[in-house]
Scaffold this motif. Structure first.
Motif, short mmCIF file in Angstrom:
data_model
loop_
_atom_site.label_atom_id
_atom_site.label_comp_id
_atom_site.label_asym_id
_atom_site.label_seq_id
_atom_site.Cartn_x
_atom_site.Cartn_y
_atom_site.Cartn_z
N THR A 132 33.82 19.86 42.09
CA THR A 132 35.09 19.82 41.36
C THR A 132 36.22 19.51 42.33
O THR A 132 36.28 20.09 43.43
CB THR A 132 35.34 21.17 40.67
N PRO A 133 37.15 18.62 41.97
CA PRO A 133 38.30 18.39 42.85
C PRO A 133 39.22 19.60 42.86
O PRO A 133 39.10 20.50 42.03
CB PRO A 133 38.98 17.18 42.22
N GLU A 134 40.13 19.64 43.80
CA GLU A 134 41.08 20.75 43.89
C GLU A 134 41.88 20.85 42.60
O GLU A 134 42.42 19.85 42.10
CB GLU A 134 42.04 20.53 45.06
N THR A 135 41.93 22.06 42.04
CA THR A 135 42.72 22.31 40.83
C THR A 135 43.56 23.56 41.05
O THR A 135 43.54 24.16 42.12
CB THR A 135 41.79 22.53 39.62
N ALA A 136 44.26 23.96 40.01
CA ALA A 136 45.09 25.16 40.12
C ALA A 136 44.25 26.42 40.34
O ALA A 136 44.74 27.41 40.87
CB ALA A 136 45.94 25.32 38.86
N ILE A 137 42.96 26.40 39.95
CA ILE A 137 42.12 27.59 40.12
C ILE A 137 40.91 27.33 41.01
O ILE A 137 40.15 28.27 41.30
CB ILE A 137 41.62 28.12 38.75
N TYR A 138 40.73 26.10 41.48
CA TYR A 138 39.59 25.77 42.33
C TYR A 138 40.10 25.24 43.67
O TYR A 138 40.56 24.09 43.76
CB TYR A 138 38.68 24.73 41.65
N ARG A 139 40.05 26.09 44.68
CA ARG A 139 40.41 25.69 46.05
C ARG A 139 39.18 25.98 46.90
O ARG A 139 38.91 27.12 47.24
CB ARG A 139 41.63 26.45 46.54
N LYS A 140 38.48 24.93 47.24
CA LYS A 140 37.14 25.10 47.80
C LYS A 140 37.13 25.85 49.13
O LYS A 140 36.15 26.53 49.45
CB LYS A 140 36.44 23.75 47.94
N ARG A 141 38.20 25.78 49.91
CA ARG A 141 38.20 26.50 51.20
C ARG A 141 38.35 28.00 50.99
O ARG A 141 38.15 28.77 51.94
CB ARG A 141 39.32 25.98 52.09
N LEU A 142 38.69 28.43 49.76
CA LEU A 142 38.86 29.84 49.46
C LEU A 142 37.73 30.40 48.61
O LEU A 142 37.79 31.57 48.20
CB LEU A 142 40.20 30.07 48.73
N LEU A 143 36.69 29.59 48.37
CA LEU A 143 35.62 30.00 47.46
C LEU A 143 34.26 29.89 48.15
O LEU A 143 34.08 29.09 49.07
CB LEU A 143 35.61 29.12 46.21
N LEU A 144 33.32 30.69 47.69
CA LEU A 144 31.94 30.63 48.16
C LEU A 144 31.02 30.65 46.95
O LEU A 144 31.13 31.54 46.10
CB LEU A 144 31.63 31.81 49.08
N TYR A 145 30.14 29.68 46.88
CA TYR A 145 29.20 29.65 45.76
C TYR A 145 28.28 30.87 45.84
O TYR A 145 27.71 31.19 46.89
CB TYR A 145 28.35 28.38 45.78
N GLY A 146 28.12 31.54 44.70
CA GLY A 146 27.21 32.66 44.59
C GLY A 146 27.84 34.02 44.79
O GLY A 146 27.26 35.03 44.38
N LEU A 147 29.02 34.08 45.42
CA LEU A 147 29.59 35.40 45.71
C LEU A 147 29.98 36.13 44.43
O LEU A 147 29.66 37.31 44.25
CB LEU A 147 30.81 35.24 46.63
N GLY A 148 30.66 35.45 43.52
CA GLY A 148 31.11 36.11 42.29
C GLY A 148 29.96 36.61 41.45
O GLY A 148 30.00 37.73 40.91
N GLN A 149 28.89 35.79 41.33
CA GLN A 149 27.75 36.21 40.53
C GLN A 149 27.08 37.45 41.10
O GLN A 149 26.65 38.35 40.37
CB GLN A 149 26.71 35.07 40.45
N GLN A 150 26.99 37.53 42.43
CA GLN A 150 26.32 38.68 43.05
C GLN A 150 27.20 39.92 43.09
O GLN A 150 26.69 41.04 43.05
CB GLN A 150 25.85 38.30 44.45
N LEU A 151 28.52 39.74 43.14
CA LEU A 151 29.41 40.90 43.04
C LEU A 151 29.32 41.51 41.65
O LEU A 151 29.44 42.73 41.48
CB LEU A 151 30.84 40.50 43.36
N ALA A 152 29.11 40.65 40.63
CA ALA A 152 28.99 41.16 39.26
C ALA A 152 27.59 41.72 38.98
O ALA A 152 27.44 42.54 38.07
CB ALA A 152 29.31 40.04 38.27
N ASN A 153 26.59 41.28 39.74
CA ASN A 153 25.21 41.76 39.58
C ASN A 153 24.69 42.10 40.97
O ASN A 153 23.89 41.36 41.54
CB ASN A 153 24.35 40.68 38.92
#
Length: 690
Positions: A132-153
């Motif tokens: 996904t390109p940079e958006t108002a809620i997607y800033r790739k340098r501030l995100l890690l794939y998989g972290l949110g799913q594992q924090l929730a489970n």
């Protein structure tokens, strides 16, 4: 501009991404190509529509998602604002961004879908992976794939988490399946896996792990090919400053975690990966030597002394970054170079000596003040230790205004505390080390001086935690074979100030400590203790037990010799460092008054040292660093073995000659079991009480 519509609010972008994830997931069962890819990588279980991953498939048609989202009530602006589609510049039609791709939803720490990373399945796209390109809620340098799913489970396990950082989304899912096999081992630590989305690992991403999974053991697991080694080279400068335990994995040539899982049973795959875990500096050292051979900078170190010198110079800095693993590193380098490990250790020492002993070194001018008398405090280092202006960092001299030290030895002629300052003009880094000898015999003073000097020197070129580990190795080696009654010990606190243009005042701090030296700052006008005392009473409070006054208040559970080491980042200052002779004798209101109203750091330090009392039996040492106010950050603690362990250290020349001058038959009984780097995999960590 007139006529432009306002940008969609974040709530609508979250909603349209969630709707797209559900749509893609519903299309996955119809794609044989997607099923084949998942099966070949051992992650078919990720296709479960009720599971946490919501993997999906984007068909090859141009408008399938756009049509669905319009029918669901989303506007074209919301679709394009979320990066899910784009308007064709000629036809004006809304088209899908992702086509014929396996879709992996990316979530934030609240597990809200903010974007996608997508794998091409058709073989015709220029980019194998598309994000996904940079958006108002997607800033790739501030995100890690998989972290949110594992924090929730959250994965099952006990104790501090282990976080694998891998290269891609498929590797995250493979590691997550391996974690399920790992969780079957009783009393194991929880295992997480994350991956960047189209970026190198950034400082912001590591900060995100530290905030959400404090105390984590970070393990970088990159592919065993040239691209994986290049990725490791790029991330090493960032990851080497991780405040806790950091390791790396050199996977088999041409394989990543997903390949390994696709080719073998999960239990075997996880054992293979765990068996390959090494200190990150050792992995980087091996990569460095491989690169020297590949580029023909060295060809035959056994025959050519120039090749040996080139290799030693290239890896010397890495020994400082892993003071607990220098013996293993010397042996690994020796095997790669075809030399004896003792020759490698000696060569690294000489290379480090040549670097640090050159004229105009990094230490400030020596203090010329008279030594302290029994009756009056004496100033330590010069009153001002400014951070120089540096166009590359954008840091002004006033970012770190002044620092000052004062001592008071009470009624005794010799003190048992030490305060050391180091400054590197080239990097703008300044380090302060405060050590408080335990006991009142001469060896307490020796241990304090050694610990402060070594920790400050190593921290200047690495991190405060590395400085404490180096001091621990040296002190234990120095007293190896000495009866405990004749050995010295000390509490130790190290502070590093780093130029940081992203912080409001251009400087950030990092602290590491063992024992009960304290650091304070001012928060909302009140005194705030940054450090946590390593005492039996504090340990009981942390474990939820009812505190009881008495000897537990002062009984140390950690020191420079052994026990926990804690680390704490801090955005700003000011800071007051002191030994327990100060914080036990001076009321907190007086400490707060001096720290909050400090205009002359040296005068404030002198007043506090005198305030302990001229005839008090305690030593008093105060170190004030004048900057700006900020709240303390999160403290993380590294649990260590219950017994003092000598671990050879890669410090500058004076320490190196003591602690690993002979990697095979040195003067100290050095113990660095390979299993220690993965100790947490099999059992929970334990603190030390003494």
């Amino acid at each position: 501009m007139p006529g432009e519509r306002p940008a969609p609010p974040p709530e609508r972008l979250y909603a349209v991404n969630a709707a797209a994830a559900q749509f893609y997931a519903s299309r996955l069962p119809a794609s044989r190509k997607a099923a084949r890819y998942l099966h070949n990588h051992g992650i078919s279980n990720a296709a479960d529509p009720t599971g946490p991953w919501q993997v999906g498939y984007a068909a090859g048609r141009w408008t399938e998602l756009a049509t669905h989202l319009r029918a669901a009530g989303f506007t074209d602006e919301e679709v394009t604002g979320a990066g899910l589609g784009f308007v064709h510049n000629r036809s004006g039609h809304l088209l899908d961004r992702f086509r014929d791709r396996l879709m992996f939803p990316v979530t934030d720490v609240h597990n809200r879908v903010v974007g996608f990373t997508a794998r091409d399945l058709g073989g015709r796209a220029e980019a194998k992976w598309l994000n996904t390109p940079e958006t108002a809620i997607y800033r790739k340098r501030l995100l890690l794939y998989g972290l949110g799913q594992q924090l929730a489970n959250r994965p099952a396990g006990i104790g501090d988490p282990i976080v694998f950082v891998v290269e891609g989304a498929a590797d995250v899912l493979a590691m997550h399946r391996l974690a399920a096999a790992h969780a079957a081992i009783p009393e194991t630590q929880p295992l997480y896996a994350v991956a960047p989305c189209g970026t190198n690992v950034t400082r912001d991403q590591l900060d995100l792990i530290q905030q959400t999974l404090p105390g984590a053991h970070l393990i970088l697991a990159f592919d065993g090919d040239d691209a994986g080694r290049r990725a490791a080279d790029q991330v090493y400068p960032v990851a080497s400053r991780w405040p806790g335990q950091v390791s790396g994995v050199r996977l088999p040539e041409g394989q990543d975690p997903a390949d390994m899982l696709g080719a073998m049973d999960p239990a075997w795959a996880i054992s293979e990966i765990i068996g390959a875990v090494q200190p990150l500096a050792q992995v980087q050292m091996t990569n460095t030597l491989d690169r020297l051979f590949a580029t023909k900078r060295i060809t035959d170190p056994v025959r050519f002394v120039e090749d040996r010198i080139t290799a030693y110079r290239a890896i010397a800095e890495l020994f400082v970054d892993a003071p607990h693993a220098t013996r293993d590193m010397a042996e690994a380098a020796a095997e790669r170079l075809g030399l004896a490990s003792t020759d490698v250790a000696r060569g690294v020492i000489e290379a480090w000596s040549a670097r640090t002993d050159t004229p105009g070194g990094t230490d400030p001018p020596p203090d010329t003040a008279a030594p302290p008398s029994a009756d009056e405090p004496a100033a330590g280092p010069p009153a001002e230790v400014p951070t120089p202006s540096s166009p590359s960092h954008g840091v002004a001299e006033t970012d770190i205004t002044v620092s000052a030290t004062a001592h008071n030895t009470g009624s005794r002629r010799a003190g048992t505390t030490a305060a050391i300052t180091r400054h590197d003009p080239s990097s703008g880094i300044t380090v302060w080390a405060l050590a408080d000898g335990i006991g009142r015999h001469a060896q307490a003073a020796t241990a304090a001086q050694m610990a402060a000097d070594i920790a400050a020197t190593v921290s200047l070129r690495s991190t405060p935690a590395a400085g404490l580990h180096a001091a621990r190795a040296a002190i234990n080696a120095f007293y190896s074979g000495v009866h405990p009654s004749q050995a010295g010990d000390a509490s130790l606190l190290v502070v590093s100030a780093y130029p940081s243009p992203t912080h409001r005042h251009g400087v950030r701090w990092e602290l590491a400590w063992a024992g009960d030296c304290r650091a304070y700052t001012i928060r909302a006008g009140q005194l705030a203790q940054v450090t946590a005392d390593h005492t039996a009473a504090r340990q009981r409070r942390d474990q939820g037990e009812h505190p009881s006054p008495g000897i537990a208040d002062v009984l140390l559970t950690s020191s420079i010799r052994a026990g926990d080491i804690s680390v704490c980042p801090l955005d700003e200052g000011p800071l007051l460092l002191c030994n327990n002779g100060v914080h036990r004798a001076i009321p907190e209101r007086q400490l707060a008054a001096e720290l909050a109203g400090m205009s002359d750091a040296q005068a404030s330090a002198d007043r506090l040292a005198r305030g302990v009392g001229q005839h008090n039996a305690r030593d008093a040492t105060v170190l004030l660093i004048h900057a700006r106010s900020a709240p303390p950050a999160l403290v993380t603690t590294t649990r260590t073995n219950a017994h003092a362990t000598v671990t050879a250290s890669g410090s500058p020349a004076a320490l190196a000659k003591t602690s690993f001058m002979d990697a095979g038959t040195g003067p100290a009984a050095v113990t660095t079991p390979q299993a220690e780097s993965v100790r947490g995999f099999g059992q929970p960590a334990a603190g030390r009480r003494r």
